[in-house]
Design a protein around this motif. Structure first.
Motif, PDB file in Angstrom:
ATOM      1  N   GLY A 105       0.898  -1.200  -0.031  1.00 53.51           N
ATOM      2  CA  GLY A 105       0.122   0.031  -0.154  1.00 53.51           C
ATOM      3  C   GLY A 105       0.850   1.342  -0.031  1.00 53.51           C
ATOM      4  O   GLY A 105       0.605   2.215  -0.648  1.00 53.51           O
ATOM      5  N   LYS A 106       2.022   1.174   0.988  1.00 55.51           N
ATOM      6  CA  LYS A 106       2.855   2.474   0.614  1.00 55.51           C
ATOM      7  C   LYS A 106       3.381   2.584  -0.507  1.00 55.51           C
ATOM      8  O   LYS A 106       3.513   3.889  -0.898  1.00 55.51           O
ATOM      9  N   ARG A 116       1.030   4.076  -2.961  1.00 51.72           N
ATOM     10  CA  ARG A 116       0.681   5.592  -2.402  1.00 51.72           C
ATOM     11  C   ARG A 116       1.902   6.587  -3.160  1.00 51.72           C
ATOM     12  O   ARG A 116       1.467   7.488  -3.528  1.00 51.72           O
ATOM     13  N   GLU A 117       2.918   5.969  -2.745  1.00 47.35           N
ATOM     14  CA  GLU A 117       4.061   6.612  -3.136  1.00 47.35           C
ATOM     15  C   GLU A 117       4.120   6.850  -4.851  1.00 47.35           C
ATOM     16  O   GLU A 117       4.581   7.830  -5.405  1.00 47.35           O
ATOM     17  N   GLU A 177       1.663   6.750  -6.853  1.00 46.45           N
ATOM     18  CA  GLU A 177       0.610   7.670  -6.990  1.00 46.45           C
ATOM     19  C   GLU A 177       0.973   9.007  -6.808  1.00 46.45           C
ATOM     20  O   GLU A 177       0.856  10.051  -7.536  1.00 46.45           O
ATOM     21  N   ARG A 178       1.713   9.431  -5.747  1.00 50.80           N
ATOM     22  CA  ARG A 178       2.155  10.824  -5.522  1.00 50.80           C
ATOM     23  C   ARG A 178       3.238  11.291  -6.618  1.00 50.80           C
ATOM     24  O   ARG A 178       3.183  12.263  -6.868  1.00 50.80           O
ATOM     25  N   HIS A 213      -3.385   6.873 -10.932  1.00 47.43           N
ATOM     26  CA  HIS A 213      -3.827   6.161 -10.233  1.00 47.43           C
ATOM     27  C   HIS A 213      -3.746   4.597 -10.548  1.00 47.43           C
ATOM     28  O   HIS A 213      -3.688   4.180 -11.600  1.00 47.43           O
TER      29      HIS A 213
END
Length: 149
Positions: free
Chosen positions: A52-53, A56-57, A59-60, A65
């Protein structure tokens, strides 16, 4: 004379902005569509917090997405190799037969014996160097974050 030197230097600096390159256009497609395809080599890794991390990273860093895909192991590695999948996350050994066919990112975590660890890491299509670099940086960022906690 001075102008004849400056123009080639400026042109080469502009060209450097496009490096590293993705011959298959992965990063450009991700920027345009604002999505990347991702799958898990083994569904059990979904519960690993590093997965998950990492997503998310990424995505950032990309403003894109994930588009999750289903499948298992070998078929997913083939999709990755053919460019129909952008990212595969799973547990791999150092002697994986796919080690030369795909690009593995840095380990997010490892388990098993030190001389033959099983590493949780991302795999990307070989040659898509800009995309590989993005995922590697994201992987290192979350690995460093975990070590600092």
């Amino acid at each position: 004379m001075r102008h004849s030197f400056i123009l080639p230097v400026l042109l080469s600096l502009v060209a450097c902005d496009a490096l590293p390159r993705d011959p298959g256009g992965t990063s450009t497609r991700i920027e345009q569509t604002r999505s990347f395809s991702v799958a898990l080599a083994d569904p059990s890794v979904r519960s690993a917090p590093e997965v998950g991390k990492l997503i998310r990273e990424i995505e950032r860093r990309t403003n894109a997405h994930p588009q999750w895909r289903a499948g298992l192991g070998e078929k997913l590695l083939q999709q990755l190799d053919h460019g129909s999948l952008d990212l595969l996350i799973g547990r791999f050994t150092a002697d994986s037969p796919w080690a030369t066919a795909v690009a593995f990112g840095p380990a997010l975590s490892s388990s098993g014996p030190k001389d033959a660890p099983i590493e949780l890491k991302a795999a990307m299509r070989n040659g898509e160097n800009r995309w590989i670099m993005t995922v590697e940086r994201a992987s290192r960022a979350i690995s460093t974050e975990a070590r600092n906690q």
